[in-house]
Design an enzyme around this catalytic site. Structure first.
Site, PDB file in Angstrom:
ATOM      1  N   ASP A  51      29.592  69.545  37.078  1.00 17.06           N
ATOM      2  CA  ASP A  51      30.716  70.351  37.528  1.00 17.06           C
ATOM      3  C   ASP A  51      31.187  71.199  36.351  1.00 17.06           C
ATOM      4  O   ASP A  51      30.862  70.901  35.202  1.00 17.06           O
ATOM      5  CB  ASP A  51      31.835  69.419  38.013  1.00 17.06           C
ATOM      6  CG  ASP A  51      32.946  70.171  38.732  1.00 17.06           C
ATOM      7  OD1 ASP A  51      32.707  71.314  39.138  1.00 17.06           O
ATOM      8  OD2 ASP A  51      34.043  69.606  38.877  1.00 17.06           O
ATOM      9  N   ASP A  82      34.099  64.954  40.629  1.00 17.53           N
ATOM     10  CA  ASP A  82      35.390  64.282  40.618  1.00 17.53           C
ATOM     11  C   ASP A  82      36.052  64.232  41.984  1.00 17.53           C
ATOM     12  O   ASP A  82      37.009  63.496  42.181  1.00 17.53           O
ATOM     13  CB  ASP A  82      36.341  64.959  39.624  1.00 17.53           C
ATOM     14  CG  ASP A  82      36.509  66.445  39.901  1.00 17.53           C
ATOM     15  OD1 ASP A  82      36.016  66.918  40.949  1.00 17.53           O
ATOM     16  OD2 ASP A  82      37.128  67.137  39.074  1.00 17.53           O
ATOM     17  N   ASP A 129      32.184  65.647  46.214  1.00 21.85           N
ATOM     18  CA  ASP A 129      31.047  65.314  45.353  1.00 21.85           C
ATOM     19  C   ASP A 129      30.403  63.972  45.704  1.00 21.85           C
ATOM     20  O   ASP A 129      29.302  63.677  45.234  1.00 21.85           O
ATOM     21  CB  ASP A 129      31.506  65.256  43.887  1.00 21.85           C
ATOM     22  CG  ASP A 129      32.039  66.586  43.390  1.00 21.85           C
ATOM     23  OD1 ASP A 129      31.392  67.605  43.679  1.00 21.85           O
ATOM     24  OD2 ASP A 129      33.090  66.602  42.737  1.00 21.85           O
TER      25      ASP A 129
END
Length: 921
Positions: free
Chosen positions: A346, A653, A657
């Site tokens: 990310d 997070d 995801d």
């Protein structure tokens, strides 16, 4: 409203039940209500009951789960475990209950660890269900009421306010300054401004501003929306379904160990049966005698200590990683990190600071750079690389002053001295930029007190404040460039005087900043003498003076830049998969060095929708950045990379995801910003949310596998040599040079005193210069087999030579000869331990004292052998006899020759013992 109960479903109700519902964000409010058979006064009770029967309760279903007893028993479903249990049974048959108990204990401990960790992983789905709001405010039959969120149905009219968790997927129909934090669902780091206008049908999930998604949090404002999806039909429900459908993966090490166990079990069985038949039918041994010999072969060939060493090595790796901010949830994940070939990361908070920072300012027609990062006010303003006195640049000072005054946020410092903020990250960045110019927030406001304000409005995209400035009043207005620029009549020049506004020059500056991934705000002012009473929109709609632009971004972490470089040096590809916009993502990717001179390749989620499954692996392989991607697209990308043969680590997070985290070979959740859903689906949790910690964990994972491999390479010659001694003795029809009970001592003692010491071997300096290991490569590669065979020959040849030398030359008893054979096996293994401290380098090049435990273990092993040889109790238990002093000379000579031979083989294979980046392939 039309009756819904008691008639055949019409076109709109069929749409509700359709597997492919409309793209609600692209429909107007009236069209949405019509298709849902709904109206602003809400559903009548009969319609609610009919829809609840059709669509069910607004909750996520409990998934089918494997019973606890079955999950526990499945921990034993492994060939290596079967072999180990067989070893325990054989050991028990030999009358060694204590050793058998140790072996069985290791198996049970491993099973318990796996059972507990699997139970924790199942909590991911529970965490998703906990995100659903328990209550909702609705209008039904014209009356506003509070109900349980589970009772919501499509067509319900729901009211939202600041602090509410959205109870279902809503098409917004009336919005008043609504901001929703969607980071857990879309990956967008900032709260999103919502509106009721239609959005393009092809818009990505994070750009559908006319929708409010189930499970997201309202941070500001109010709104009314109509329910378009409930339960599993919501975006949150789709993620829950994806997560439940992902099959858990086996780690590369467990795959290799399973394959190794199957081959080992088959080889032992074949050899034992062959030896039994050969002894009985060719050598005329008694069947009972040959059965004991077959048992001896099995005891010799089974590496009893291997599972225990695996567990200990992985546990030590967990401890080392914890010290480097990485918490491991599943023990085998430690080793998987060492095999990673691709890290899908990310952007926000992992590769970046997660703190907006002003980096460039355009004022008075001039460019300025702002140094420093995050909410720390250390830094300065520079022009052409030289530090600048802001007072010498009136336009620059006024631009920064506007950002400080037209602001509702605060800068804070915690008890540990770390900088933070309260409020909006964008506004906090403006405060930091002002502080670097000496415009401290509190002092500036005290000297220029605020009289009135127009708060930020998502519909108008600006904030305005009225201030007392000496004997005059001044209005400052900050907001979107396109909204402010058209209302400006002049600009502040570099010397502070008014000058004509060059709008084209401003637009070019905006484009330049945007191309660098910067978020741009415009700053204006107007004298407030015309304001009587409250400050209104009419006071800032024209006659503004343009002060300048400030460009900000969430900058990359300096340590992340270094970590990415080291990963690429280690042959690990790094890819960014983010919910942010493509321009911003590409700019960050360029800064952290995700690509070579060819530039960063970026693909958006919208573009991914049109990519056929057959072409996706090739696209995933060559692309560095994926922006504005949906949860199912993240999952597809991980699967595509795995289809290319990659071992994939995925960071995340948010709830969005979780499916990709579970699918990845190693899922990595953020410990600070991560949701419980992401943590529950992950194998590893970062306590500092820093990409550099991922690199550190990969390094530790490589070290763990390196040490495991050293142990396996060290232990195999013992098992092969011992088994071969018994087999050769039967084939030759001679007395067994060593007894099964003595071999059990050798296996257990050497594993504890010698093999265990390799677990604590420090990481070799060139560990992160090596290419990632191929997970498809077997443990027993050809060079490994050759080295194992070389050491085994010394054990076999040395054992037989000593056995006959003791009996035929020195005239010793059979018991004394067997004692000498046991000692030569142990001494060869002791010498081989030091060679195995590095598979590529000479032991002298890595330093004899770099692992003091190896010296301590060797000393303890020698002491144990002295007791084994001379202690009367050990003589009785293991049928040994004390040796005379001269017997130790040939024992030491064989061990020394084996050590020299292995070191010479290294020297030949790796070019003078330098090792380099070569590996024992």
């Amino acid at each position: 409203m039309p009756e819904f109960q008691g008639r055949q479903p019409n076109r709109s109700s069929r749409l509700l039940a359709n597997e492919h519902p409309p793209r609600w964000h692209s429909l107007g409010v009236d069209d949405t209500l019509t298709r849902l058979d709904a109206q602003i006064t809400g559903l009548v009770p009969d319609a609610v009951e009919q829809r609840r029967a059709q669509f069910g309760a607004n909750r996520l279903p409990q998934p089918a789960r494997t019973p606890a007893w079955k999950r526990f028993l499945l921990q034993f479903h492994n060939v290596l475990i079967y072999v180990l249990l067989a070893a325990g049974a054989i050991t028990a048959l030999l009358g060694h209950a204590l050793d058998s108990g140790v072996i069985v204990g290791v198996v049970v401990i491993n099973a318990l660890i796996g059972f507990i960790q699997e139970g924790r992983a199942e909590q991911a789905l529970d965490a998703i269900r906990d995100l659903l709001s328990p209550h909702a405010i609705v209008t039904r039959a014209g009356e506003r009421q509070e109900i349980d969120a589970e009772e919501l149905v499509p067509g319900d009219i729901v009211h939202l306010a600041s602090g509410d968790r959205v109870p279902a997927d809503l098409r917004l129909i009336d919005v008043r300054n609504l901001r929703v934090m969607e980071s857990a669902l879309t990956g967008e780091s900032l709260a999103v401004d919502k509106q009721a206008d239609t959005i393009a049908a092809e818009a990505a999930l994070g750009d559908r501003d006319s929708m409010a998604w189930s499970g997201t949090l309202v941070t500001y404002g109010q709104a009314t929306g109509v329910v378009v999806a409930t339960g599993v039909a919501t975006e949150l429900g789709r993620i829950s379904t994806l997560l439940a459908a992902v099959e858990p993966l086996t780690t590369p090490l467990l795959k290799q160990m399973a394959d190794f166990g199957r081959r080992l079990a088959a080889a032992i069985l074949v050899l034992a049966v062959f030896m039994f038949g050969f002894g009985v039918w060719v050598r005329d041994y008694a069947a009972s005698e040959m059965f004991l010999a077959a048992v001896g072969l099995a005891v010799a060939a089974i590496p009893e200590g291997l599972p225990a060493i695996m567990t200990i090595t992985l546990a030590i790796g967990v401890t080392r990683m914890a010290r480097r901010h990485a918490i491991i949830r599943r023990l085998p994940a430690v080793e998987t990190l060492g095999a990673v070939t691709v890290i899908c990361s990310d952007k926000t908070g992992t590769l970046t600071e997660n703190q907006m920072t002003v980096q460039r300012v355009f004022a008075g027609g001039e460019w300025f750079d702002v140094t420093g990062g995050g909410y720390d006010t250390r830094g300065d303003i520079r022009q052409a690389g030289a530090k600048l006195d802001v007072e010498s640049k009136p336009a620059l000072r006024e631009c920064l002053l506007a950002g400080v005054l037209c602001n509702e946020s605060q800068l804070l410092t915690d008890d540990d001295g770390r900088a933070g903020m309260q409020g909006d990250p964008t506004e906090a960045a403006l405060l930091v930029a002002g502080a670097k110019a000496g415009l401290i927030h509190e002092e500036t406001h005290a000297g220029t007190p605020r009289l009135d304000m127009i708060p930020f409005d998502s519909a108008h995209m600006f904030r305005a404040t009225l201030h007392q400035a000496g004997g005059d009043t001044m209005i400052y207005k900050v907001g979107a460039v396109e909204r402010l620029l058209e209302r400006c009549t002049d600009a502040l020049g570099p010397d502070g005087s008014l000058m004509p506004l060059d709008k084209e020059s401003v637009r070019r500056a905006v484009e330049e900043m945007a191309a660098g991934g910067l978020r741009v705000l415009a700053f204006t002012r107007r004298h407030g003498g015309h304001v009587e009473g409250a400050l209104g929109h009419e006071h800032v709609s024209e006659g503004l003076t343009f002060l300048g632009l400030q460009g900000m971004m969430d900058p990359p972490r300096p340590e992340a830049i270094q970590a990415v470089a080291k990963c690429r040096q280690a042959g690990i590809k790094v890819k960014m998969i983010t919910g942010d916009h493509a321009v911003t993502a590409r700019a960050i990717a360029t800064r952290i060095g995700l690509a070579d001179e060819d530039g960063v390749q970026a693909v958006t989620g919208r573009e991914l929708e049109d990519v056929p499954e057959s072409e996706l692996p090739a696209l995933a392989e060559k692309t560095e950045v994926f922006a504005r991607v949906a949860p199912d697209q993240k999952l597809r990308l991980v699967q595509a990379l795995q289809a290319c043969g990659h071992v994939v680590a995925m960071t995340g997070d948010g709830v969005n995801d979780a499916p990709a985290l579970k699918q990845a070979d190693i899922g990595i959740a953020m410990g600070i910003a991560g949701t419980d859903v992401a943590k529950g689906a992950a194998d590893m949790i970062l306590t500092d949310d820093n990409f550099a910690s991922i690199k550190a964990a990969v390094e530790e994972g490589r070290g763990v596998f390196d040490n495991l491999r050293k142990f396996i390479i060290w232990t195999l010659p013992t098992n092969l040599g011992e088994g071969a001694i018994i087999l050769v003795a039967i084939l030759l029809g001679v007395t067994l040079p060593v007894l099964p009970v003595q071999l059990l001592w050798v296996n257990m003692a050497t594993a504890i005193f010698l093999g265990l010491m390799l677990v604590f071997e420090p990481k070799e300096p060139d560990l992160m210069l090596r290419r990632p290991r191929d997970p498809r490569r077997p443990l027993l590669t050809f060079p490994l087999i050759m080295r194992t065979g070389l050491v085994s020959l010394f054990i076999i040849g040395g054992g037989f030579w000593l056995f006959f030398h003791e009996m035929n030359v020195l005239g010793e008893t059979e018991s004394e000869a067997r004692t000498a054979v046991v000692n030569v096996i142990v001494m060869v293994e002791t010498a081989y331990l030091f060679s195995c401290r590095s598979l590529n380098h000479s032991v002298f090049s890595i330093g004899l004292l770099t692992n003091p435990l190896a010296l301590a273990g060797a000393s303890a092993m020698i002491a144990a052998q002295v007791l084994f040889t001379y202690l009367p109790l050990m003589n009785r238990l293991f049928h040994t006899t004390p040796l005379n002093a001269w017997s130790w000379v040939p024992i030491g000579a064989v061990a020394l020759l084996s050590f020299v031979a292995v070191e010479l083989e290294k020297w030949i294979r790796f070019g003078g013992g330098r090792g380099g980046n070569a590996e024992l392939d």
